[in-house]
Design an enzyme around this catalytic site. Structure first.
Site, PDB file in Angstrom:
ATOM      1  N   ASN A   9       2.193  26.307   0.165  1.00  0.00           N
ATOM      2  CA  ASN A   9       0.908  26.352   0.870  1.00  0.00           C
ATOM      3  C   ASN A   9       0.733  27.776   1.368  1.00  0.00           C
ATOM      4  OD1 ASN A   9      -1.242  26.192   2.582  1.00  0.00           O
ATOM      5  ND2 ASN A   9      -0.269  24.846   4.093  1.00  0.00           N
ATOM      6  N   LYS A  11      -1.679  29.043   2.861  1.00  0.00           N
ATOM      7  CA  LYS A  11      -2.533  29.143   4.054  1.00  0.00           C
ATOM      8  C   LYS A  11      -3.559  30.271   3.828  1.00  0.00           C
ATOM      9  CE  LYS A  11       1.125  27.028   6.641  1.00  0.00           C
ATOM     10  NZ  LYS A  11       1.770  26.750   7.900  1.00  0.00           N
ATOM     11  N   HIS A  94      -3.744  18.819   6.873  1.00  0.00           N
ATOM     12  CA  HIS A  94      -2.674  19.693   7.385  1.00  0.00           C
ATOM     13  C   HIS A  94      -2.825  19.805   8.902  1.00  0.00           C
ATOM     14  CE1 HIS A  94      -0.260  23.231   8.221  1.00  0.00           C
ATOM     15  NE2 HIS A  94       0.358  22.978   7.082  1.00  0.00           N
ATOM     16  N   GLU A  96      -2.733  22.178  10.832  1.00  0.00           N
ATOM     17  CA  GLU A  96      -3.592  23.279  11.292  1.00  0.00           C
ATOM     18  C   GLU A  96      -5.063  22.883  11.214  1.00  0.00           C
ATOM     19  OE1 GLU A  96      -1.758  26.200   8.746  1.00  0.00           O
ATOM     20  OE2 GLU A  96       0.036  26.060   9.985  1.00  0.00           O
ATOM     21  N   GLU A 166       5.356  16.898   8.141  1.00  0.00           N
ATOM     22  CA  GLU A 166       5.463  18.262   8.662  1.00  0.00           C
ATOM     23  C   GLU A 166       5.426  18.209  10.185  1.00  0.00           C
ATOM     24  OE1 GLU A 166       4.121  21.395   5.615  1.00  0.00           O
ATOM     25  OE2 GLU A 166       2.370  20.786   6.740  1.00  0.00           O
ATOM     26  N   GLY A 172       6.256  27.181  10.931  1.00  0.00           N
ATOM     27  CA  GLY A 172       6.139  28.610  11.238  1.00  0.00           C
ATOM     28  C   GLY A 172       6.957  29.053  12.436  1.00  0.00           C
ATOM     29  N   SER A 211       9.314  25.311   8.138  1.00  0.00           N
ATOM     30  CA  SER A 211      10.380  26.323   8.110  1.00  0.00           C
ATOM     31  C   SER A 211      11.439  26.033   7.054  1.00  0.00           C
ATOM     32  CB  SER A 211      11.020  26.481   9.501  1.00  0.00           C
ATOM     33  OG  SER A 211      10.047  26.906  10.440  1.00  0.00           O
TER      34      SER A 211
HETATM   35  P1  13P Z   1       6.254  27.137   7.240  1.00  0.00           P
HETATM   36  O1  13P Z   1       7.102  26.879   6.007  1.00  0.00           O
HETATM   37  O2  13P Z   1       5.778  28.539   7.353  1.00  0.00           O
HETATM   38  O3  13P Z   1       6.943  26.637   8.472  1.00  0.00           O
HETATM   39  O4  13P Z   1       4.931  26.260   7.070  1.00  0.00           O
HETATM   40  C1  13P Z   1       5.041  24.925   6.715  1.00  0.00           C
HETATM   41  C2  13P Z   1       3.687  24.399   6.410  1.00  0.00           C
HETATM   42  O5  13P Z   1       2.849  24.273   7.288  1.00  0.00           O
HETATM   43  C3  13P Z   1       3.393  24.086   5.003  1.00  0.00           C
HETATM   44  O6  13P Z   1       2.197  23.375   4.884  1.00  0.00           O
END
Ligand code: 13P
Length: 248
Positions: A9, A11, A94, A96, A166, A172, A211
């Protein structure tokens, strides 16, 4: 036997030059690892993925989809548009998008339906915040998020979903869920799916995200209910992304 699936992803990252190098690096480094692999990219780069990835083992897709088919919905991207650029997957819900765009579980369910109706595979994301985990609400939260989707779809569509656990506190932050914490959540999600369709529950892929890196991927992927990864930061470097695929 469920196949493993690793999805990057991106982002809101990338530009044409960096994407080109990243995608060629991934394609060049892929061997026959026996896992499926995809990237979910910002919509403007879908055409670039189609041009660079068609005919390779790497699939691609979007990070969000509109519930509407077409019309006066400024800024939205429809499922048919994602399909028009050869997409296989689309992320739905997601954390976010839930946090920054106020997406409810009911809306996420409608997005998953829109994706399914166009032949896309929705990768529906679930996860609890740190406060919810500390309050002992993890199972209630992720079950409610999943149930909204299960209630909206037909039983025959259950097997067409990909699920992604997740935990918000792991995204992150560098704080990965321990393999046991992740496995417990994945097993629980699979049990929730089984209440709708026991056979489909055994086949549905449940990815872990938060992560994940080459160093911790192997132990996570070795858990019986973890069928792959949804990778953020580590998906932006070909060596890291390939390292995770290799760990499968
Ligand atoms: P990270 O791997 O940067 O923690 O992000 C995970 C994520 O949100 C994947 O959709």
């Amino acid at each position: 036997m469920r196949r493993k699936l690793v999805i990057g992803n991106w982002k809101m990252n990338g530009n044409r030059a960096a994407n080109s190098a990243l995608l060629s690096g991934i394609v060049a480094g892929l061997n026959d690892f026996g896992a499926d692999c995809a990237v979910c990219v910002p919509a403007p780069y879908l055409a670039q993925c189609q041009a660079q990835l068609a005919g390779t083992p790497v699939a691609w897709g979007g990070q969000d989809v509109s519930v509407h088919a077409s019309g006066a919905y400024t800024g939205e991207v429809s499922a048919a548009m994602l399909v028009d650029f050869g997409s296989t997957y689309v992320l739905c819900g997601h954390s976010e998008r839930r946090a920054y765009h106020g997406e409810s579980s009911a809306l996420v369910a409608q997005k998953a339906l829109a994706a399914l109706a166009s032949g896309l595979t929705p990768v529906v994301c679930f996860g609890e915040t740190l406060a919810q985990r500390e309050a002992g609400q993890t199972e209630d939260v992720i079950c409610a998020q999943l149930q909204a989707v299960l209630d909206a779809i037909e039983p025959a569509q259950v097997g067409k979903l990909v699920l992604a656990y997740e935990p918000v506190w792991a995204i992150g932050t560098g704080k990965t869920a321990t393999p046991q914490i992740a496995q417990d959540a994945h097993r629980f999600l699979r049990e929730c799916v089984a209440r709708k369709d026991a056979v489909a529950a055994q086949g549905v892929q449940i990815l872990y995200g938060g992560s994940m890196k080459p160093e911790n991927a192997k132990e996570l992927m070795a858990q019986p209910d973890i069928d792959g990864g949804l990778i953020g930061g580590a998906a932006l470097k070909a060596t890291d992304f390939l390292g995770i695929i290799q760990a499968v």
